[in-house]
Design an enzyme around this catalytic site. Structure first.
Site, mmCIF file in Angstrom:
data_model
loop_
_atom_site.group_PDB
_atom_site.id
_atom_site.type_symbol
_atom_site.label_atom_id
_atom_site.label_comp_id
_atom_site.label_asym_id
_atom_site.label_seq_id
_atom_site.Cartn_x
_atom_site.Cartn_y
_atom_site.Cartn_z
ATOM 1 N N HIS A 60 0.645 -1.059 -0.297
ATOM 2 C CA HIS A 60 0.029 -0.197 0.053
ATOM 3 C C HIS A 60 0.166 1.568 0.183
ATOM 4 O O HIS A 60 0.484 2.526 0.426
ATOM 5 C CB HIS A 60 -0.986 -0.080 1.008
ATOM 6 C CG HIS A 60 -2.052 -1.304 1.443
ATOM 7 N ND1 HIS A 60 -2.911 -0.762 0.447
ATOM 8 C CD2 HIS A 60 -2.117 -2.413 1.393
ATOM 9 C CE1 HIS A 60 -4.347 -1.969 0.171
ATOM 10 N NE2 HIS A 60 -2.784 -2.759 1.254
ATOM 11 N N THR A 61 2.154 0.661 -0.101
ATOM 12 C CA THR A 61 2.525 1.939 -0.275
ATOM 13 C C THR A 61 2.756 2.983 -1.797
ATOM 14 O O THR A 61 2.946 4.120 -1.594
ATOM 15 C CB THR A 61 4.358 2.172 0.071
ATOM 16 O OG1 THR A 61 4.878 0.453 -0.688
ATOM 17 C CG2 THR A 61 4.318 1.409 1.730
ATOM 18 N N SER B 222 -12.118 -17.432 -22.999
ATOM 19 C CA SER B 222 -11.714 -17.128 -21.273
ATOM 20 C C SER B 222 -11.597 -18.880 -21.607
ATOM 21 O O SER B 222 -12.495 -19.309 -21.195
ATOM 22 C CB SER B 222 -11.957 -16.707 -21.037
ATOM 23 O OG SER B 222 -11.550 -17.505 -19.088
ATOM 24 N N SER C 213 -3.445 -11.328 -10.875
ATOM 25 C CA SER C 213 -3.987 -12.083 -11.807
ATOM 26 C C SER C 213 -4.458 -10.622 -12.805
ATOM 27 O O SER C 213 -4.647 -10.439 -13.853
ATOM 28 C CB SER C 213 -4.492 -12.511 -11.361
ATOM 29 O OG SER C 213 -5.785 -12.214 -11.066
ATOM 30 N N SER C 214 -4.744 -9.095 -12.077
ATOM 31 C CA SER C 214 -5.552 -8.688 -13.007
ATOM 32 C C SER C 214 -4.583 -7.493 -13.458
ATOM 33 O O SER C 214 -4.447 -7.563 -14.978
ATOM 34 C CB SER C 214 -6.758 -7.939 -11.812
ATOM 35 O OG SER C 214 -5.778 -7.499 -10.589
ATOM 36 N N ASP D 96 1.770 -3.826 -9.245
ATOM 37 C CA ASP D 96 1.514 -4.620 -9.849
ATOM 38 C C ASP D 96 1.280 -5.057 -11.297
ATOM 39 O O ASP D 96 2.323 -5.365 -12.321
ATOM 40 C CB ASP D 96 0.100 -4.848 -9.931
ATOM 41 C CG ASP D 96 -0.300 -4.952 -8.343
ATOM 42 O OD1 ASP D 96 0.362 -5.219 -7.684
ATOM 43 O OD2 ASP D 96 -1.510 -4.876 -8.144
HETATM 44 C C1 GLA Z 1 -3.220 -4.363 -4.833
HETATM 45 C C2 GLA Z 1 -2.455 -3.116 -6.008
HETATM 46 C C3 GLA Z 1 -0.958 -2.600 -5.871
HETATM 47 C C4 GLA Z 1 -0.469 -2.424 -4.082
HETATM 48 C C5 GLA Z 1 -1.018 -3.209 -3.487
HETATM 49 C C6 GLA Z 1 -1.035 -2.737 -2.387
HETATM 50 O O1 GLA Z 1 -2.016 -5.253 -5.278
HETATM 51 O O2 GLA Z 1 -2.983 -3.627 -7.193
HETATM 52 O O3 GLA Z 1 -1.226 -1.349 -6.910
HETATM 53 O O4 GLA Z 1 -1.180 -1.027 -4.449
HETATM 54 O O5 GLA Z 1 -2.611 -3.744 -3.539
HETATM 55 O O6 GLA Z 1 0.515 -2.600 -1.731
#
Ligand code: GLA
Length: 376
Positions: free
Chosen positions: A25-26, A59, A117-118, A162
């Site tokens: 969450h940073t 899919s 996965s997203s 991600d």
């Molecule tokens: C999800 C979000 C990321 C990140 C994480 C927590 O995976 O897509 O951007 O914020 O949570 O670190």
């Protein structure tokens, strides 16, 4: 919709999931993260269909597909379709070279397990279409448009980690990414004789998306308060441990917990990067435990299942550290386990988890792997 049986792809793209060693969450607080891609991935097979606008996507996992027209892109009620539609929408905002195509999608990445996965879905699609139609997008464009797609069509105000990890990772490395400047360093990782073992809680509490956006808002509220005293602060990235301490009495208790977690988590990412460079695996492990404590008690994005597994691992000398990885409320825990004790640890954790929650635990090893690539 069923897909034509004689589908012969022109292009095959592999798009990996990711783990984040530390720095949760940073990213949307413009701090530091330390992720890498893993071998589990989504495979896309593409073919141009020589129409102007018709796209057929199928899919294999869900055994279902849909057809869309490029000039009629709108949000769908079907969740996974929105990842696709969002990416196409963002590509169309950037280029007029996209044409009709057919695509099959096959995922070896468990959904909702905190392995992103997203991002793999978004980035693999964008990467493949860029190649297929020569769109001229850079890797960074692919990362950023995929993140944007998640904001606009899926509705999660995610950070950049991600998508960045899914596209930019290198085999055998973790990425130290500064989410403010987007500067990054590939750090080689050698943790032998230890291994990175993921334990999948198999729960993904559906709080995830709404609570995610709430956490983001809470951090912004915290910044607004800090800014009154320190106008130069633009995000929690600019807040030091000493500064945040000054707000303990005056800030709402929840906001204070959220902000303190982010400030200390940023510091842990930098310490972990140094520990890995110095091969100090004990320190690496203890930082993971410390991070989980914050995830659970201060940021409050854990859940009883993840807490149970992290606590369980603490009984083992062969486990250096563990924590829940990803957005939260379930998914996987990352465990640093001595290679000789992996089987015993997994066996005992599986038994204890089954007794506690009546859920069959899933365990697998991960290795730092390459980002999205074309299969030859
Ligand atoms: C999800 C979000 C990321 C990140 C994480 C927590 O995976 O897509 O951007 O914020 O949570 O670190």
């Amino acid at each position: 919709m069923s897909f034509p049986e004689n589908f012969t792809p022109e292009l095959v793209v592999e798009s990996p999931g990711r783990i984040n060693l530390i720095g949760e969450h940073t990213d949307y607080n413009l701090g530091y993260v330390l992720p890498t891609a893993i071998e589990k991935k989504i495979t896309f097979k593409f073919k141009r269909n020589h129409t102007e606008k018709e796209c057929n996507l199928f899919s294999l996992g869900y055994n279902t597909g849909f057809t869309l027209q490029l000039d009629k892109i709108a949000r769908s009620n079907v969740e996974w379709e929105n990842y696709i539609l969002g990416v196409l929408n963002e590509i169309l905002l950037r280029t007029d070279k996209l044409r009709g195509f057919d695509c099959t999608i096959e995922s070896k990445l468990p959904m909702g397990s905190g392995l992103s996965s997203s991002a793999a879905l978004e980035c693999g699609l964008a990467f493949g279409l860029n190649e297929l139609f020569n769109l001229g997008l850079s890797k960074m464009d692919i990362v950023q448009l995929s993140q944007k797609a998640e904001h606009t069509f899926v509705g999660t105000q995610c950070g950049i980690m991600d998508q960045f990890a899914s596209v930019m990772s290198e085999k055998g490395h973790v990425i130290l990414l500064d989410c403010k400047s987007l500067e990054h360093q590939q750090i080689p990782i050698h943790i032998a004789p230890y291994k990175m073992i993921m334990l999948n809680t198999k729960v993904s509490h559906n709080l995830a998306s709404s609570e995610y956006n709430t956490r983001k808002r809470e951090c912004e509220e915290g910044v607004a308060i800090i800014k009154k005293k320190y106008p130069e602060v633009m995000s929690l990235r600019d807040v030091t441990a000493t500064m945040i301490q000054e707000f303990e009495e005056t800030m709402d208790a929840t906001l204070f917990k959220r902000c303190s977690f982010i400030v200390s988590e940023n510091d842990r990412v930098l310490k972990t990067a140094n520990a890995l460079k110095a091969n100090d695996l004990k320190l690496f492990g203890s930082l993971l435990y410390e991070a989980h404590e914050g995830i659970s008690k201060l940021y409050e994005v854990s859940c009883p299942e993840s807490d149970f597994l992290v606590d369980f691992s603490k009984q083992y000398n062969a486990v250096l550290g563990a924590r829940q990885t990803g957005g939260g409320f379930g998914g996987c825990t990352l465990n640093i386990v001595h290679k000789d004790k992996v089987n015993a640890f997994v066996e005992e954790a599986t038994k204890a988890y089954k007794e506690a929650f009546n859920i069959e635990l899933e365990a697998f090893e991960v290795q730092p792997s390459a980002g999205t690539y074309i299969q030859n």
